[in-house]
Design an enzyme around this catalytic site. Structure first.
Site, mmCIF file in Angstrom:
data_model
loop_
_atom_site.group_PDB
_atom_site.id
_atom_site.type_symbol
_atom_site.label_atom_id
_atom_site.label_comp_id
_atom_site.label_asym_id
_atom_site.label_seq_id
_atom_site.Cartn_x
_atom_site.Cartn_y
_atom_site.Cartn_z
ATOM 1 N N GLU A 94 0.818 -1.204 0.000
ATOM 2 C CA GLU A 94 0.000 0.000 0.000
ATOM 3 C C GLU A 94 0.855 1.258 0.000
ATOM 4 O O GLU A 94 1.991 1.276 0.485
ATOM 5 C CB GLU A 94 -0.974 -0.002 1.175
ATOM 6 C CG GLU A 94 -0.332 -0.125 2.526
ATOM 7 C CD GLU A 94 -1.396 -0.280 3.621
ATOM 8 O OE1 GLU A 94 -1.784 -1.434 3.893
ATOM 9 O OE2 GLU A 94 -1.826 0.726 4.189
ATOM 10 N N CYS A 107 3.561 8.518 0.325
ATOM 11 C CA CYS A 107 4.171 7.664 1.337
ATOM 12 C C CYS A 107 4.253 6.265 0.762
ATOM 13 O O CYS A 107 3.240 5.687 0.381
ATOM 14 C CB CYS A 107 3.278 7.684 2.593
ATOM 15 S SG CYS A 107 3.770 6.473 3.835
ATOM 16 N N CYS A 114 6.865 -6.821 7.488
ATOM 17 C CA CYS A 114 7.972 -6.214 8.235
ATOM 18 C C CYS A 114 8.352 -7.165 9.361
ATOM 19 O O CYS A 114 7.498 -7.871 9.895
ATOM 20 C CB CYS A 114 7.489 -4.883 8.827
ATOM 21 S SG CYS A 114 8.750 -3.987 9.761
ATOM 22 N N CYS A 118 6.743 -3.956 15.915
ATOM 23 C CA CYS A 118 6.325 -2.914 16.865
ATOM 24 C C CYS A 118 4.880 -3.183 17.307
ATOM 25 O O CYS A 118 4.031 -3.545 16.484
ATOM 26 C CB CYS A 118 6.434 -1.529 16.219
ATOM 27 S SG CYS A 118 8.115 -1.132 15.728
ATOM 28 N N CYS A 121 1.705 -1.453 15.539
ATOM 29 C CA CYS A 121 1.742 -1.318 14.075
ATOM 30 C C CYS A 121 1.153 -2.552 13.397
ATOM 31 O O CYS A 121 1.477 -3.678 13.756
ATOM 32 C CB CYS A 121 3.183 -1.100 13.630
ATOM 33 S SG CYS A 121 3.369 -0.960 11.842
ATOM 34 N N CYS A 335 -0.442 2.577 9.044
ATOM 35 C CA CYS A 335 0.406 1.680 8.256
ATOM 36 C C CYS A 335 -0.102 0.252 8.231
ATOM 37 O O CYS A 335 -0.339 -0.343 9.264
ATOM 38 C CB CYS A 335 1.795 1.591 8.875
ATOM 39 S SG CYS A 335 2.570 3.143 9.018
#
Ligand code: SAH
Length: 355
Positions: A94, A107, A114, A118, A121, A335
């Site tokens: 995205e 962005c 990932c 975190c 997130c 995100c």
């Protein structure tokens, strides 16, 4: 058979070498580079000043990366657009387009998933799938330019992924993005956001680029940071501060500290005092972000008054601070949220692009 080279990931020097090795003149590389990175061609077919015969050969020799948009959401509040793109292998990423007074900002994502994990997130929930290639990062910017019909002036690498965990591809991406023979985005208009990989921050400092480094700090003590971000167990805030000071020393660029505010976790006045002490050591700017709650976790956004009081404390301590305007609140702003929704849905919507 050897794997085909991804031609849009080559710098102009690499492209010249590549085409010369195929018996072509080096000016062909200049023409082709301009088609790819200036005119943002979607295929070899569009490159009409190159012979048909040569274009056919290129199709055999190389892969040509052009992302297919599969979904677009537009915010009714502020016009922010969020795009979901399909990559050649069926993975999706995205990207977000935001309109500001000073120009349009995109962005982009740097990885599929990932591995930093975190707590607040959505991007890290399924772990890392793979790194994006330079061309896949570039084409998020190109495809959005074409789809919106508007020039992009700022690029922020703040979407899904940890950009410094995909260092080599990130660097190639930055070089091509800011190259005068390509789209020529000014280095000063590019921001790379990291959760804080110290060795890579030092390496990036030595590249002496004029890009802005944003550090996702989110807490002012190691103890609190470890609760939010697993990476804090690897690098201490002290090491991070030294790496940031080095970045400033090498590049002259002021650091941005990102601080996502979570109710009852990192938003007290004591937290603001601790953050002031850290920020006061460096030439920096603090960006306060009301945490965007995600369905999979129970973090709650700090209330408006706590955020304002926090900001006042920083200001009283002479720290440069802003509260980030929330863009696209109504369209899965945070995100990785759009990609997750999409994965939950099983399949993505039909392509909105006319290939
Ligand atoms: N991996 C990089 C870049 C991607 S995240 C980094 O960590 O900086 C971009 C920014 O959004 C980071 O500051 C990240 O911590 C923050 N972020 C992620 N999820 C968020 C959420 N739900 N609410 C607010 N900020 C979030």
């Amino acid at each position: 058979m050897a794997e085909k080279r991804d031609i849009k990931s080559l710098t102009i020097e690499e492209l010249k070498e590549e085409l010369v090795s195929k018996g072509e003149k080096s000016f062909r590389a200049v023409q082709m580079y301009s088609w790819m990175h200036e005119k943002m061609a979607r295929s070899f077919g569009e490159m009409t000043n190159l012979s048909k015969d040569f274009r056919e050969k290129c199709k055999e020799w190389y892969t040509y990366t052009a992302l297919s948009p599969v979904q677009m959401q537009e915010s009714r509040i502020d016009g922010t657009k969020k795009f979901l793109f399909a990559l050649g292998d069926g993975n999706v990423v995205e990207s977000v387009w935001m309109k500001y007074k000073h120009g349009n900002s995109v962005c982009i994502s740097s990885q599929v998933g990932c591995r930093m994990g975190c707590g607040f997130c959505a991007s890290g929930i399924g772990g890392l799938v793979r790194n994006l290639t330079p061309s896949e990062m570039l084409d998020q910017v190109y495809a959005i330019t074409i789809l919106t019909g508007e020039r992009v002036s700022n690029v922020v690498v703040m979407g899904t992924g940890e950009p410094l965990d995909n260092y080599e591809n990130l660097l190639t991406f930055l070089r091509i993005l800011t190259d005068e023979n390509g789209l020529h985005i000014s280095q000063r208009s590019v921001t790379v956001s990291t959760c804080g990989l110290v060795p890579q921050i030092e390496r990036l400092a030595e590249e002496k680029l004029q890009i802005t480094l944003a550090l996702s700090l989110h807490a002012a003590t190691d103890e609190k940071r470890k609760k939010l971000m697993p990476i804090a167990s690897r690098y201490s805030i002290e090491e991070l501060m030294r790496a940031c000071a080095y970045y400033f020393e090498q590049t002259g660029r002021r650091i941005t500290f990102e601080y996502s505010m979570v109710r009852g976790v990192n938003d007290s006045l004591q937290d603001a005092e601790n953050l002031s002490r850290l920020a006061g050591r460096l030439r920096c700017h603090v960006n306060l972000i009301p945490v965007n709650p995600i369905r999979e976790r129970s973090y709650v956004q700090s209330d408006r008054d706590s955020i304002l009081a926090f900001k006042n404390t920083l200001e009283k301590n002479k720290i440069n601070v802003t509260i980030r305007r929330e863009m696209g609140r109504d369209i899965d702003g945070a995100c990785g949220q759009l990609r997750r929704r999409n994965m939950e849905g099983g399949q993505y919507a039909e392509s909105i692009f006319h290939n």
